[in-house]
Each structure stands twice: as C-alpha cells, then as structure tokens.
Scaffold this active site. Sequence first.
Site, PDB file in Angstrom:
ATOM      1  N   HIS A  11       0.849  -1.196   0.000  1.00 46.26           N
ATOM      2  CA  HIS A  11       0.000   0.000   0.000  1.00 46.26           C
ATOM      3  C   HIS A  11       0.883   1.245   0.000  1.00 46.26           C
ATOM      4  CE1 HIS A  11      -3.790   2.114   1.077  1.00 46.26           C
ATOM      5  NE2 HIS A  11      -3.009   2.898   1.790  1.00 46.26           N
ATOM      6  N   ASP A  13       1.015   5.354   0.084  1.00 46.98           N
ATOM      7  CA  ASP A  13       0.263   6.571   0.387  1.00 46.98           C
ATOM      8  C   ASP A  13       0.898   7.764  -0.326  1.00 46.98           C
ATOM      9  OD1 ASP A  13      -1.772   5.607   2.050  1.00 46.98           O
ATOM     10  OD2 ASP A  13      -0.419   5.523   3.776  1.00 46.98           O
ATOM     11  N   GLY A 120      -2.804  11.823   6.380  1.00 52.00           N
ATOM     12  CA  GLY A 120      -1.691  12.763   6.347  1.00 52.00           C
ATOM     13  C   GLY A 120      -0.463  12.293   7.124  1.00 52.00           C
ATOM     14  N   ASP A 153      -7.793   1.681   6.724  1.00 50.07           N
ATOM     15  CA  ASP A 153      -6.466   2.307   6.688  1.00 50.07           C
ATOM     16  C   ASP A 153      -6.336   3.321   7.823  1.00 50.07           C
ATOM     17  OD1 ASP A 153      -4.034   3.346   5.887  1.00 50.07           O
ATOM     18  OD2 ASP A 153      -4.749   4.165   3.979  1.00 50.07           O
TER      19      ASP A 153
HETATM   20 ZN    ZN Z   1      -3.378   4.745   2.703  1.00 45.78          ZN
END
Ligand code: ZN
Length: 194
Positions: A11, A13, A120, A153
């Site tokens: 994953h 980000d 964030g 998540d």
């Molecule tokens: Zn994520």
Amino acid sequence: MLNRSQADWIHLDIMDGVFVPNISFGMPVIKRVRQLSEKPLDVHLMIVQPERYIHTFREMGADLLTVHWEASTHLHRTISQIKEEDMLAGVALNPHTPVAGLEDIINDVNLVLIMSVNPGFGGQKFIERSLHKISELREMIKRNKSEALIEVDGGVCRDNIAAIVKAGADAVVAGNAVFKSEDPEAAIQSLKQV
Ligand code: ZN
C-alpha cells in the site's frame, strides 16, 4: 522483506501537501518499488484532482488506484477512467464522510477504503467510530449485491484487527504496526493470523 512476507499487497500513500498537510513521495519512488516488488501495488492517492494522473500511475505500475471521495468532483467518471486503464478502482472516505454518499457508486467500485484516522500522518490512533462505518458499508454492499472490497487504513494493530475484520473488513493497511516493529515480517504474519 515484503516480497518474502505474507503481505498480499503493498500500500503506497501518495500525499500532495494540498489535500493533506503532508508530502510523501511521487513517481520515481513508485517506479522503483514496482521494479523491486513481486506484490500488487495498492496506490492510495491523497491528492487533489486525482483524475490528472490516472494514466501516469498506471505507467508507474499501480494495480489498484484509490481516489478520495472528497477530492473527486466527478467520481463516476474518474472510477471509469481508472478501470479503462486496466486497474482496479477504489474510493476512500475521510473519517467525517458518511458511508451513505456511496450508494450510487457502490456497484462501480472494486474497493472502498475507510480512513480510520485523518489522512496525512502515520502513527495515529484508530477512530472507534470507523467500526460502525465498516458495518454500515458491509450492509450497503450486501443490499446492492456489490462485489466491492472493504479496506481499512489508519491505526490498525494487533489489538484492534479482530474487531475490524469482524465488522466486515476484507483488507487492512498496517504501517506502524509493521514497520515500527522489531521484526516486521513476524508482525505481518501475526496480523494475518487473525
Ligand atoms: Zn493509505
């Protein structure tokens, strides 16, 4: 380590410093991860106007591309474009965004990502209310005979993963629970056992 591990996906980000108050990394890093990884790349775009980069992320090697509900004015079009590029299409909801807003898109998406922290930053505490959202989404998926997967998540760890799965999650993202552990590979295995 990830290639060896029991992790199903990697994953990533992606943060642009506008949609979220942080910047992570961009194309060259994703491209390099693609070269090194044997696992599917699950790319989570925390960026404004994500439709601008759909083709680029495909070229970089994304297998699954998730955009934020809050960042997509024409979500249906964006989801269609992602699928046209031969990727699985996901939509992510911030903690304050109600699940009900997905009713008219639930049969078009391959995945819904429930943010269980404010996006964030890593290392935040799981927002308990997310469990209710997961169950509500599970009911919506069933009601509409959708095949969308539920991914969770933010703040996932050994202590809460059982409740998250019980509420209806199919996939969980673990950041700190894996990478802050002394033995990341064992941490993945331990999460997968639930
Ligand atoms: Zn994520």
